[in-house]
Structures are given as structure tokens and as C-alpha cells.
Design a protein around this motif. Structure first.
Motif, PDB file in Angstrom:
ATOM      1  N   LEU A  51     -29.758 -46.869   0.429  1.00  0.00           N
ATOM      2  CA  LEU A  51     -29.453 -45.630   1.157  1.00  0.00           C
ATOM      3  C   LEU A  51     -28.279 -45.809   2.091  1.00  0.00           C
ATOM      4  O   LEU A  51     -27.497 -44.891   2.299  1.00  0.00           O
ATOM      5  CB  LEU A  51     -30.681 -45.172   1.961  1.00  0.00           C
ATOM      6  N   GLY A  52     -28.148 -46.954   2.672  1.00  0.00           N
ATOM      7  CA  GLY A  52     -27.080 -47.197   3.628  1.00  0.00           C
ATOM      8  C   GLY A  52     -27.501 -46.745   5.010  1.00  0.00           C
ATOM      9  O   GLY A  52     -28.541 -46.122   5.218  1.00  0.00           O
ATOM     10  N   ALA A  53     -26.676 -47.042   5.975  1.00  0.00           N
ATOM     11  CA  ALA A  53     -27.006 -46.751   7.376  1.00  0.00           C
ATOM     12  C   ALA A  53     -26.841 -45.279   7.707  1.00  0.00           C
ATOM     13  O   ALA A  53     -27.490 -44.764   8.615  1.00  0.00           O
ATOM     14  CB  ALA A  53     -26.136 -47.595   8.291  1.00  0.00           C
ATOM     15  N   ASP A  54     -25.952 -44.568   6.966  1.00  0.00           N
ATOM     16  CA  ASP A  54     -25.671 -43.174   7.317  1.00  0.00           C
ATOM     17  C   ASP A  54     -26.625 -42.185   6.666  1.00  0.00           C
ATOM     18  O   ASP A  54     -26.682 -41.024   7.065  1.00  0.00           O
ATOM     19  CB  ASP A  54     -24.230 -42.825   6.961  1.00  0.00           C
ATOM     20  N   VAL A 109     -35.019 -52.932  -0.099  1.00  0.00           N
ATOM     21  CA  VAL A 109     -34.097 -52.524  -1.163  1.00  0.00           C
ATOM     22  C   VAL A 109     -33.704 -51.060  -0.992  1.00  0.00           C
ATOM     23  O   VAL A 109     -32.516 -50.710  -1.099  1.00  0.00           O
ATOM     24  CB  VAL A 109     -34.730 -52.771  -2.551  1.00  0.00           C
ATOM     25  N   LEU A 110     -34.657 -50.198  -0.700  1.00  0.00           N
ATOM     26  CA  LEU A 110     -34.358 -48.774  -0.505  1.00  0.00           C
ATOM     27  C   LEU A 110     -33.432 -48.552   0.684  1.00  0.00           C
ATOM     28  O   LEU A 110     -32.500 -47.755   0.608  1.00  0.00           O
ATOM     29  CB  LEU A 110     -35.658 -47.984  -0.319  1.00  0.00           C
TER      30      LEU A 110
END
Length: 180
Positions: free
Chosen positions: A45-48, A40-41
């Protein structure tokens, strides 16, 4: 940093003690819940965006995970890649080695006061001597000092390290004298 590292070590030690009476089934459930939280974290946060770890935050995972073989380390579900954990370990060992190998004091050790006094006394008693002659006399006396050290001591005392010779040289004494 050391205080925070000590705090993390103590809290993690108590967390490990808390796991002793817990059954394997309960530990597996907790592991699955923690893995889900990591997923989930990572998604939020996303890939970037990357998670930032302070040096004291890196020490515990390194100590815990470095004993695992690379294959087992790659199968774990971590916030960071296994290569990052290995790099943290190398950095930790490099800093530890650098701290052990660092000299106690930087630079050349100071010259003993008695040698400094002897050099200045020789210059006072023999004003025509340069730093090389003084170095030679000190060597004859058994005092081991570099010529550059004699030069520095004379410069610090405000004396010319290589004064013009006021006395007669061999070349002057051997030269023919003019007739009056």
C-alpha cells in the motif's frame, strides 16, 4: 449495515470456535503468518495509501481490542494505529449515546384538538378579543397554553390574532363626551 455487522459477528464467532481445539503452537504459527501478511500489505500500500474501514468493519476490532490496556494495544501488529482503535471506540460510544438520548419526536408536541376547538369557539363568540385576552380566559378556565400557541392557532385558522378592538375601551368611556 446491521445485516453486515451481524454477518461479521457470526463468522467471527465461528472462527473463535474453530480455535478451541487448536494447540497454542498452531495458534502462534497462525499469528505469525497473519502478522507477515499485514507487513506485506502495508509495504504494497505504501505510506500514502490508507485502508478504509466501513463502520461495521470497525465494530469487531473495537469490541475485541478495547479491553486491552494501552501498552498491550501498542505492542500489537495492526493495520491501524492503536489511537485509531481508541477513537473508533469513542465514536461508537458517542453514536450509541446520541441514539439513546434522541427525542422520540422533534419539535413542540401538537396542541390537543379540544383546546384548538375551544380557542376557535372563543374567537367566534368574542370577535373583538385578541390572542392575549383568549390566553387569559383559558388560564382562568385552567387550560395551560402559551400565548404564542394561541397566536399560531389563530394564524392557522386565518384569523387575525390581535384584531382592532371594535368595542369601547375604558379610555374611550372615561373621556369627556362632546356636547351636541
Amino acid at each position: 449495515m446491521l445485516l453486515r455487522l451481524a454477518y461479521l459477528t457470526v463468522t467471527n464467532a465461528f472462527a473463535a470456535l474453530r480455535l478451541l481445539p487448536v494447540s497454542d503452537r498452531d495458534k502462534n504459527v497462525e499469528i505469525l503468518a497473519l502478522r507477515h501478511q499485514i507487513t506485506v500489505l502495508e509495504r504494497q500500500l505504501g505510506a500514502d495509501t490508507r485502508v478504509r474501514f466501513a463502520p461495521e468493519d470497525r465494530a469487531f476490532p473495537v469490541a475485541l481490542l478495547i479491553s486491552l490496556p494501552r501498552e498491550a494495544l501498542r505492542q500489537l501488529r495492526l493495520i491501524v494505529r492503536p489511537d485509531i482503535v481508541l477513537r473508533w471506540h469513542r465514536d461508537l460510544m458517542r453514536r450509541r449515546h446520541a441514539r439513546r438520548c434522541r427525542p422520540k419526536r422533534a419539535g413542540r408536541p401538537p396542541t390537543v384538538r379540544s383546546i384548538r376547538t375551544l380557542i376557535l369557539r372563543l374567537v367566534r363568540e368574542n370577535p373583538s378579543w385578541g390572542y392575549r385576552r383568549i390566553h387569559g380566559e383559558l388560564t382562568t378556565l385552567g387550560v395551560k397554553v402559551a400565548p404564542s400557541t394561541v397566536w399560531e392557532i389563530l394564524k392557522q385558522a386565518g384569523l387575525d390574532p390581535a384584531p382592532e378592538r371594535a368595542s369601547t375601551t375604558w379610555a374611550d368611556s372615561c373621556a369627556p363626551k362632546p356636547m351636541p
